[in-house]
Design a protein around this motif. Sequence first.
Motif, PDB file in Angstrom:
ATOM      1  N   UNK A 134     -36.111  11.354 -25.409  1.00  0.00           N
ATOM      2  CA  UNK A 134     -36.049  10.803 -26.761  1.00  0.00           C
ATOM      3  C   UNK A 134     -34.711  11.056 -27.444  1.00  0.00           C
ATOM      4  N   UNK A 135     -33.888  11.944 -26.898  1.00  0.00           N
ATOM      5  CA  UNK A 135     -32.563  12.200 -27.459  1.00  0.00           C
ATOM      6  C   UNK A 135     -31.685  10.965 -27.330  1.00  0.00           C
ATOM      7  N   UNK A 136     -30.817  10.735 -28.328  1.00  0.00           N
ATOM      8  CA  UNK A 136     -29.912   9.580 -28.270  1.00  0.00           C
ATOM      9  C   UNK A 136     -28.951   9.678 -27.092  1.00  0.00           C
ATOM     10  N   UNK A 137     -28.776  10.878 -26.532  1.00  0.00           N
ATOM     11  CA  UNK A 137     -27.903  11.051 -25.368  1.00  0.00           C
ATOM     12  C   UNK A 137     -28.587  10.653 -24.070  1.00  0.00           C
ATOM     13  N   UNK A 138     -29.898  10.440 -24.119  1.00  0.00           N
ATOM     14  CA  UNK A 138     -30.661  10.219 -22.893  1.00  0.00           C
ATOM     15  C   UNK A 138     -30.670   8.743 -22.512  1.00  0.00           C
ATOM     16  N   UNK A 139     -29.482   8.190 -22.321  1.00  0.00           N
ATOM     17  CA  UNK A 139     -29.353   6.805 -21.917  1.00  0.00           C
ATOM     18  C   UNK A 139     -28.947   6.682 -20.468  1.00  0.00           C
ATOM     19  N   UNK A 140     -28.678   5.441 -20.053  1.00  0.00           N
ATOM     20  CA  UNK A 140     -28.310   5.127 -18.678  1.00  0.00           C
ATOM     21  C   UNK A 140     -26.932   4.486 -18.667  1.00  0.00           C
ATOM     22  N   UNK A 141     -26.051   4.973 -17.775  1.00  0.00           N
ATOM     23  CA  UNK A 141     -24.752   4.346 -17.560  1.00  0.00           C
ATOM     24  C   UNK A 141     -24.608   3.970 -16.096  1.00  0.00           C
ATOM     25  N   UNK A 142     -24.316   2.687 -15.854  1.00  0.00           N
ATOM     26  CA  UNK A 142     -23.934   2.207 -14.525  1.00  0.00           C
ATOM     27  C   UNK A 142     -22.465   1.839 -14.598  1.00  0.00           C
ATOM     28  N   UNK A 143     -21.664   2.376 -13.686  1.00  0.00           N
ATOM     29  CA  UNK A 143     -20.222   2.161 -13.780  1.00  0.00           C
ATOM     30  C   UNK A 143     -19.620   1.956 -12.397  1.00  0.00           C
ATOM     31  N   UNK A 144     -19.254   0.707 -12.100  1.00  0.00           N
ATOM     32  CA  UNK A 144     -18.497   0.394 -10.893  1.00  0.00           C
ATOM     33  C   UNK A 144     -17.009   0.535 -11.199  1.00  0.00           C
ATOM     34  N   UNK A 145     -16.165   0.375 -10.186  1.00  0.00           N
ATOM     35  CA  UNK A 145     -14.710   0.505 -10.364  1.00  0.00           C
ATOM     36  C   UNK A 145     -14.365   1.807 -11.083  1.00  0.00           C
TER      37      UNK A 145
END
Length: 268
Positions: free
Chosen positions: A88-99
């Motif tokens: 529930x924390x705003x930091x608990x997101x998902x990042x997908x990063x190519x290159x």
Amino acid sequence: VDFGDLTFGGDNQIATLGTLSGNGITVRNVTDLAVSGPVESLSGLTVSVAGGDLAVNGVVSSGNAPLLLQASGNVTIAAGGTVTASGSSTAAGITLSAATPDSGFAIGQPGSVTLAGSLSTLQEVDINAGTGGITQTGGQISAARLAVQSGGQALLNGAGAGTPNAIGNLRNVNAAGDFALDNGDTALVVTGQVVAANILLRTTSILGFGRYCAVVSTGCFAPPGALDAGVGTVSLQVGDLVVAPPASTITGGVVEIAPALAEPMQVG
């Protein structure tokens, strides 16, 4: 393997990452890596490929902390892959990063993101790709917020049948090519700067700008929003369109506003 905190930060050469669980997980690889999973962390989770491609073929999940999947080459979430950040924390997101080598994301380098599986979080999804762009061929993105950077196109209009994308608000988008987002029947609020060669936004519900943010979405970022396709086309296929103060802008050589379905549409 089930441990506490797991950190494999060396020059690992793992071909397939199988079952792994812990309080926090960090894995760094220097060759192509396939994740069959399940890989489950109670806290944060980072999988980084410093010298190749990353393919997620199974379940990857984190708790109340960030979930990061990155590669110097391509990132693929396969049809059987699911990526979930449940905190529930705003930091608990998902990042997908190519290159994204160890030195950080480089939008001008080769590297693509392909989404055939699903991403789910109560917070933000960030998707970064190099010149190979971003393509959704199935699955679903379910998130409160979405932000995109792409050195090519960013086409997020290929969700699976029966599992439409469900994004609350659209933050900053920077795409060298076209940007497209089909949000199914979920209301969408533009709360950032969306810049692309051509822009397509579709929802059978409401597309909103400005203070309308507070009506349909919680935790959204301060308006106004902007759509900027330069001399290209901005196409809005919506149930209704609501533009509330403060002033938002839509810029394009051609601006099209049309109903997403064959029924009356309100603009106001």
